[in-house]
Design a protein around this motif. Structure first.
Motif, PDB file in Angstrom:
ATOM      1  N   ILE A  11       0.827  -1.200   0.000  1.00 57.64           N
ATOM      2  CA  ILE A  11       0.000   0.000   0.000  1.00 57.64           C
ATOM      3  C   ILE A  11       0.867   1.257   0.000  1.00 57.64           C
ATOM      4  O   ILE A  11       0.371   2.361  -0.201  1.00 57.64           O
ATOM      5  CB  ILE A  11      -0.963  -0.002   1.209  1.00 57.64           C
ATOM      6  CG1 ILE A  11      -2.132   0.952   0.934  1.00 57.64           C
ATOM      7  CG2 ILE A  11      -0.221   0.356   2.502  1.00 57.64           C
ATOM      8  CD1 ILE A  11      -3.286   0.782   1.857  1.00 57.64           C
ATOM      9  N   GLN A  18      -3.415   1.923  -5.331  1.00 50.66           N
ATOM     10  CA  GLN A  18      -3.194   2.428  -3.976  1.00 50.66           C
ATOM     11  C   GLN A  18      -3.863   3.785  -3.772  1.00 50.66           C
ATOM     12  O   GLN A  18      -4.458   4.042  -2.713  1.00 50.66           O
ATOM     13  CB  GLN A  18      -1.685   2.538  -3.706  1.00 50.66           C
ATOM     14  CG  GLN A  18      -0.981   1.209  -3.514  1.00 50.66           C
ATOM     15  CD  GLN A  18      -0.580   0.537  -4.811  1.00 50.66           C
ATOM     16  OE1 GLN A  18      -1.034   0.903  -5.902  1.00 50.66           O
ATOM     17  NE2 GLN A  18       0.281  -0.465  -4.706  1.00 50.66           N
ATOM     18  N   CYS A  39      -2.586  -5.824   2.911  1.00 54.56           N
ATOM     19  CA  CYS A  39      -1.819  -5.807   1.674  1.00 54.56           C
ATOM     20  C   CYS A  39      -0.684  -6.811   1.766  1.00 54.56           C
ATOM     21  O   CYS A  39      -0.524  -7.515   2.764  1.00 54.56           O
ATOM     22  CB  CYS A  39      -1.268  -4.406   1.418  1.00 54.56           C
ATOM     23  SG  CYS A  39      -0.015  -3.872   2.612  1.00 54.56           S
TER      24      CYS A  39
END
Length: 373
Positions: A11, A18, A39
């Protein structure tokens, strides 16, 4: 309501997916919802994010990407038990060994008490990526049956999700908080009274499909009087940086073009706001174009985009769309915009209206409908 965003990458990367999840997450938090992020790879300290597996590097769709290593099912179950989200929002197409496992374990741990939705982000950049995505769709066929609903970030992405995955999507576009983003630009763009060079700006990765070399070639093809009227700022970095530097020198454009390197997130709004003409000449592989709406939100004079399906969906104006590989057409468009302040003003007004279609209230309402709220 508690929403868990799941993405098969770090991320902390400043890429489109993102930006989508963090912008939508911030909007949801602003509306009083709880948000967490799961993530693979690195996390950001300023977000309620957790990394549940590591990444390995790959190249796909013209991008350097990272794909997750197989995630521990035990670790995923522990995270799900701890967070117990009402909604799991997966970014697609997704990996069967990370996000796919999150979906499977969520059904085992939370059953029907969680709503699982997915958002489709990409368009293929050539036959290889198109075939690869179609193959992934077949691999994920059973996993897709565990989802409750699907969306896509643009009309072209809706169509490709149907073609490659056989799924029907609603449209939930990318978003930008227009007023907040504009407020990050501390100074307005100076008035064009003919006494200063116009600023032409590019910001993005220095990779083939972003059109960085095509922009330089178009500037080189401008007549001298037009080149004398502009200063080109190119922000970003990537594998083409060396060849871009060489091309600038080869074309003798060191005075007209400055390569400014990485632009920090907190400086991005000002970088766009300073642009009389913001140019994003991507040649393909774009499902949306967050850079376009960010530049419009910051107040850039005119936003020009490569004529690919994602950018056409955002800009919806042939007057600012160009095939960047057609150097003559690209150069002529720049020449026209440089020489015609009234045209720039009219396009600016139109784009300022268009960007409101991607403002927080519009996209947040669509997302909440996707969540069944």
């Amino acid at each position: 309501m508690k929403i868990a965003f799941v993405l098969d990458d770090s991320i902390a990367r400043p890429d489109g997916v993102q930006q989508y999840v963090t912008a939508l997450g911030a909007a949801l938090q602003g509306a009083g919802h709880d948000v967490v992020y799961a993530c693979s790879g690195d996390v950001r300290d300023d977000l309620p994010a957790v990394s549940l597996t590591a990444n390995i590097g790959v190249t796909f769709n013209g991008n350097g990407l990272r794909t997750p290593r197989p995630a521990s099912r035990r670790l995923l179950r522990e995270w799900l038990e701890q967070e117990r989200p009402d909604v799991i929002h997966v970014q697609m197409p997704h990996s069967p060994v990370f996000a796919g496992r999150v979906v499977q374990e969520a059904r085992r741990v939370l059953g029907d008490n969680v709503r699982i939705v997915g958002t489709f982000h990409i368009l293929p950049d050539g036959k290889v990526s198109e075939l690869g995505t179609a193959l992934l769709g077949r691999i994920l066929r059973r996993n897709l049956q565990l989802f409750d609903a699907f969306s896509a970030v643009s009309e072209p992405a809706v169509g490709f999700a149907k073609q490659a995955f056989g799924i029907d999507c609603t449209l939930v576009s990318c978003l930008v908080d227009v007023d907040a983003f504009r407020a990050e630009a501390a100074r307005p763009r100076p008035v064009d009274d003919g006494s200063r060079p116009l600023t032409v700006s590019f910001l993005g990765r220095f990779v083939e499909r972003k059109g960085v070399r095509e922009l330089i070639e178009a500037v080189s093809a401008l007549p001298p009087e037009s080149r004398d009227r502009i200063h080109v700022r190119m922000g970003g970095r990537g594998p083409l940086l060396g060849s871009v530097e060489a091309l600038v020198a080869e074309e003798g454009l060191e005075r007209e073009i400055s390569l400014e390197g990485f632009v920090a997130e907190e400086d991005k709004a000002q970088f766009y706001a300073d642009a009389d003409i913001a140019v994003f000449p991507a040649t393909g592989g774009e499902s949306f174009g967050i850079v376009l709406i960010e530049a419009m939100a910051a107040g850039a004079g005119v936003v020009v985009g490569g004529d690919n399906p994602g950018y056409r969906f955002v800009l919806q104006d042939d007057g600012v769309l160009v095939d960047a590989r057609d150097t003559r057409a690209f150069s002529l468009l720049l020449e026209l915009l440089i020489s015609d302040p009234e045209r720039r003003a009219a396009i600016h007004a139109s784009q300022q209206r268009r960007v409101r279609d991607f403002d927080v209230p519009v996209t947040l309402a669509a997302a909440l409908e996707l969540y069944g709220a």
